[in-house]
Design a protein around this motif. Structure first.
Motif, PDB file in Angstrom:
ATOM      1  N   ARG A  51       0.840  -1.205   0.000  1.00  0.00           N
ATOM      2  CA  ARG A  51       0.000   0.000   0.000  1.00  0.00           C
ATOM      3  C   ARG A  51       0.873   1.252   0.000  1.00  0.00           C
ATOM      4  N   LEU A  52       2.002   1.143   0.683  1.00  0.00           N
ATOM      5  CA  LEU A  52       2.940   2.274   0.646  1.00  0.00           C
ATOM      6  C   LEU A  52       3.429   2.497  -0.777  1.00  0.00           C
ATOM      7  N   GLU A  95      -7.003  -4.426   2.508  1.00  0.00           N
ATOM      8  CA  GLU A  95      -6.437  -3.219   1.866  1.00  0.00           C
ATOM      9  C   GLU A  95      -7.011  -1.946   2.473  1.00  0.00           C
ATOM     10  N   ALA A  96      -8.313  -1.980   2.664  1.00  0.00           N
ATOM     11  CA  ALA A  96      -8.962  -0.785   3.219  1.00  0.00           C
ATOM     12  C   ALA A  96      -8.458  -0.514   4.636  1.00  0.00           C
ATOM     13  N   ALA A  97      -8.335  -1.578   5.413  1.00  0.00           N
ATOM     14  CA  ALA A  97      -7.868  -1.406   6.792  1.00  0.00           C
ATOM     15  C   ALA A  97      -6.436  -0.902   6.801  1.00  0.00           C
ATOM     16  N   VAL A 135      -5.614  -4.791  12.434  1.00  0.00           N
ATOM     17  CA  VAL A 135      -6.494  -5.798  13.048  1.00  0.00           C
ATOM     18  C   VAL A 135      -7.786  -5.136  13.524  1.00  0.00           C
ATOM     19  N   SER A 136      -7.647  -3.957  14.140  1.00  0.00           N
ATOM     20  CA  SER A 136      -8.844  -3.245  14.590  1.00  0.00           C
ATOM     21  C   SER A 136      -9.738  -2.903  13.409  1.00  0.00           C
ATOM     22  N   GLY A 137      -9.115  -2.456  12.307  1.00  0.00           N
ATOM     23  CA  GLY A 137      -9.891  -2.114  11.106  1.00  0.00           C
ATOM     24  C   GLY A 137     -10.614  -3.326  10.550  1.00  0.00           C
ATOM     25  N   GLU A 162      -5.496 -13.711  11.579  1.00  0.00           N
ATOM     26  CA  GLU A 162      -5.144 -14.721  10.575  1.00  0.00           C
ATOM     27  C   GLU A 162      -5.038 -14.095   9.194  1.00  0.00           C
ATOM     28  N   ALA A 163      -5.979 -13.190   8.901  1.00  0.00           N
ATOM     29  CA  ALA A 163      -5.968 -12.543   7.580  1.00  0.00           C
ATOM     30  C   ALA A 163      -4.683 -11.759   7.381  1.00  0.00           C
TER      31      ALA A 163
END
Lengths: 461, 318
Positions: A14-15, B193-195, B251-253, B266-267
């Protein structure tokens, strides 16, 4: 240096995608901003903008890295502890050195603070600590001396008693408290009341306690507690506090015959008092006859003035019935002590001159430190250290200045400090004078000079 | 095209302009007060936000290196005296800077000489001379600006040179036999990706810079520390903290996106693109321990070895 942690590959990707986006935009920082960033002269808002751009623009990051000044490299190398030692080793030694310096600093400051606190404490508060022995102790000592006086081994008993007391004094006093006692002088001219300014002079003095004319309560306390070996044979062991109250009357007879090694030891302990008392005997001579008589009759030591063997002996002992009585084994009782207090108050009502340095100026007090008057020595000179000897005061300060102050501060004569032909320009940080002719000074560059002719010539020591 | 931080500015007060004019010594380079004031306004228009008040204008103007600004603009205007001063002060510094960048005497001299031409503003077709010194705005020192210009020029040349690869070299390198780029072994979970994007966006500018410089450019901790004027160990600590916080934020995202903690971790951990590396790591570690005659216990976590790290770094660069 430890390896930095890994990041998930998705973060790296992503970077990277951010980088490609910025590359597409083809915008770069101008050289002005890069230069200002490299020189760390950007305001934080602009610096953040630049860093934001740098985080997404590889070209600008490269240019920014390449345009770093050489001084930044040197600074970074310096921050790592230089090239001489590995970073961790340099840090370790630096921490050790800092620790040592801090420890020494704390010890010195603590000592200085203690001395300043003691010397600034009101006389009344120090009185019970310094001179007033608990009555029970007095009585006990009385009894022991009296009982010893009746025995053939009287002198030895006194010496033993004296030795015990000296030992006790040694044991009970740490070095600091002993020095603090010196600082608790009833004549604070020798006490480090001037705080840090006078510390160097005081430290110098304390290191050579044989020259310390500090009419110290240590000495007076020693005397009051019966440890006045130097003068005990003739001089009355009566000490008064700074307010002139009678503290104790202790017997003296018999000790004259005991000029033994123990007394010599005791003399070494109380040489402070001996030295100081010479000057104070002069002071006694200057007193009004009636007061002198009172003092002599009561065989007392006036506040801040400890008796010295030769002079005090010559002046006081022969004329003093009290002394004669004492030499015959007469001891004053507690009641007599109290009865004598009034007389002693008169005897000690002569104001003792006290000196100190505050904010680079010499000050004197005639009321036991309640009020201080500035003594004009030389305008523009900041004084750092002073020394008193009898009625003379020597004060040293900036630009190699040394003054001999006499006549209760009314006259000040500058003593030029010349080594060879060259006049010294360094600040005088410590002064000691054994008498009017022999003195030693220390300069800020740690050079120690001494004179044997009252300051006309100086030699390195 | 330079990044424009601001586009408009307020007028520079006359008193301030006069004060700075006198301080800068512009007169000796043939600049008038009006010239100098217009230079200051040009700087303000470039770096100040629209509607900047007088205090901001004053702050900016007072932060400028006015003496060097006057010298640069004097040179750009063709003042002989200015050029004399410039050459006396900066000629050696310019060559030193070029040598510091290129590290090869001949190329360094070439780089510095090419910049001289730009600074003088020669035009081959006889058009009006435009000196590059006109773009100096006095934000940093003139020496720093020269270094930055040299660095930019060098980076441009390097990038351009890298794009130009001869066919002969490519043939020698066996490019004709090269396998096609492998398609990505898997497509990342869009939620991941979004997270990740959200976690990266929440970072401070300096943190993003550290990440990019370290993980993308392969800069050393010392180089980054030098750039940010902090100690190397500070950067190391920051990186550790960053990696930890990033993982936590991602992980929070993911959990906010509907995954439970275990699934989110895991992801993140089971990113397929990492598997290949891990296999290689294990192989490398196994080879090393095999050389030492050790048998790693089955199923035990294999400690990362320097060889594996080096390999992974190479992989990362690829």
């Amino acid at each position: 240096m430890a390896e930095a942690p890994k990041i998930p590959r998705i973060v790296r990707e992503r970077l990277l995608s951010g980088q490609s986006g910025a590359r597409a935009a083809r915008e770069h920082l101008d050289a002005d901003l890069l230069a200002a960033y490299a020189e760390n002269s950007l305001p934080s808002r602009e610096r953040n903008l630049v860093l934001n751009h740098l985080s997404v623009c590889e070209d600008c990051r490269d240019a920014a890295m390449l345009s770093l000044p050489e001084s930044a490299t040197a600074a970074a190398r310096h921050a790592r502890g230089g090239s001489l030692l590995p970073g961790w080793m340099g840090l370790r030694w630096a921490a050790l050195a800092t620790g040592v310096v801090l420890t020494i600093g704390v010890v010195l400051l603590n000592r200085n603070f203690e001395q300043a606190k003691v010397s600034q404490a009101p006389a009344s508060s120090e009185q019970p600590q310094v001179a007033v022995a608990p009555s029970s102790v007095q009585e006990h000592r009385f009894q022991s001396v009296q009982s010893e006086a009746k025995t053939p081994g009287f002198g030895g008993g006194v010496i033993a008693d004296q030795r015990t007391r000296l030992k006790g004094a040694r044991q009970n006093r740490t070095d600091n408290s002993y020095k603090a006692d010196i600082g608790r002088s009833t004549k604070p001219r020798t006490a480090p009341a001037a705080g840090f300014d006078n510390f160097a002079a005081y430290a110098n003095r304390a290191s050579r306690n044989q020259t310390s004319p500090a009419a110290s309560p240590a000495a007076s306390a020693t005397m009051a507690s019966g440890g006045m070996a130097a003068d005990k044979h003739e001089a009355p062991a009566t000490a008064v506090g700074s307010l002139g109250k009678l503290m104790q009357v202790a017997p003296a007879p018999g000790i004259t015959a005991q000029s033994s090694a123990e007394i010599a030891n005791a003399q070494a302990e109380t040489q402070v008092a001996g030295k100081r008392s010479e000057a104070d005997a002069d002071g006694l001579r200057e007193q009004e006859p009636s007061k002198k008589k009172t003092a002599a009759e009561n065989a007392t030591v006036v506040a801040g003035s400890l008796p010295s063997p030769p002079q005090a002996r010559a002046q006081q002992a022969p004329a003093s019935p009290a002394v004669r009585a004492q030499s015959q084994g007469y001891f004053q009782t507690k009641d007599q002590v109290e009865a004598n207090q009034e007389k002693l108050a008169i005897a000690s009502s002569e104001p003792a001159l006290q000196w100190r340095i505050r904010a680079g100026k010499l000050q004197q007090s005639t009321d036991t430190g309640k009020t201080w008057q500035e003594v004009s020595v030389a305008p523009g000179v900041k004084l750092h250290a002073f020394w008193t000897q009898g009625s003379s005061v020597w004060a040293g300060g900036t630009a190699g200045s040394l003054f001999h102050i006499t006549d209760s501060g009314k006259q000040a004569v500058r003593i030029p400090i010349k080594v060879g032909e060259a006049e010294v320009a360094e600040t005088v940080v410590a002064v000691t004078f054994a008498d009017e002719l022999n003195g030693t000074i220390m300069l800020e560059n740690n050079l120690v000079l001494q004179t044997t002719d009252g300051g006309k010539t100086w030699e390195r020591r | 095209m330079p990044v424009a931080i601001a586009t408009k500015s307020g007028k520079v007060p006359a008193i301030l302009a006069r004060e700075l004019f006198e301080k800068s010594g512009s007169q000796s380079y043939g600049l008038t007060l009006e010239d100098f004031r217009s230079i200051l306004e040009q700087v303000g228009s470039k770096y100040l936000a629209a509607g900047a008040d007088e205090a901001e204008v004053r702050e900016l103007c007072c932060s400028l290196r006015v003496e060097e600004l006057a010298l640069a603009r004097g040179c750009a205007a063709g003042s002989d005296h200015a050029w004399e001063v410039f050459l006396t002060r900066y000629r050696a510094a310019l060559y030193d800077a070029a040598r510091g960048i290129v590290r090869e005497e001949g190329r360094a001299k070439e780089l510095a000489d090419s910049l001289y031409a730009d600074l003088y503003g020669m035009k081959a077709n006889g058009a009006e001379r435009t000196s590059k010194l006109n773009s100096y705005m006095g934000r940093g020192s003139l020496a720093g600006w020269l270094r930055a210009v040299l660095a930019q020029e060098y980076v441009n040349r390097y990038r351009a040179g890298r794009r130009l690869v001869s066919l002969e070299e490519q043939t020698e390198a066996g490019v004709q036999f090269a396998a096609k780029d492998k398609p990505s072994s898997s497509v990342a979970d869009p939620r991941l990706e979004a997270a990740t994007d959200a976690a990266l966006a929440s970072l401070a500018a300096e943190e993003k810079f550290i990440l990019a410089a370290y993980y993308l450019d392969g800069r050393t901790l010392a180089e980054i520390a030098r750039s940010l004027r902090v100690h190397e160990s500070t950067i190391c600590r920051k990186l550790e903290k960053l990696a930890k916080n990033l993982r936590k934020a991602i992980v929070s995202g993911l959990m906010r996106a509907g995954l439970n903690r275990q699934a989110a971790e895991e992801a993140l951990a089971a990113d397929v693109r990492d598997l290949q590396v891990k296999v290689r790591e294990r192989l490398a570690s196994g080879a090393e321990s095999g050389l030492r005659g050790e048998n790693p216990p089955q199923g035990a976590e294999i400690t990362q070895k320097p060889a594996a790290q080096a390999f992974q770094a190479r992989e990362g660069q690829e």
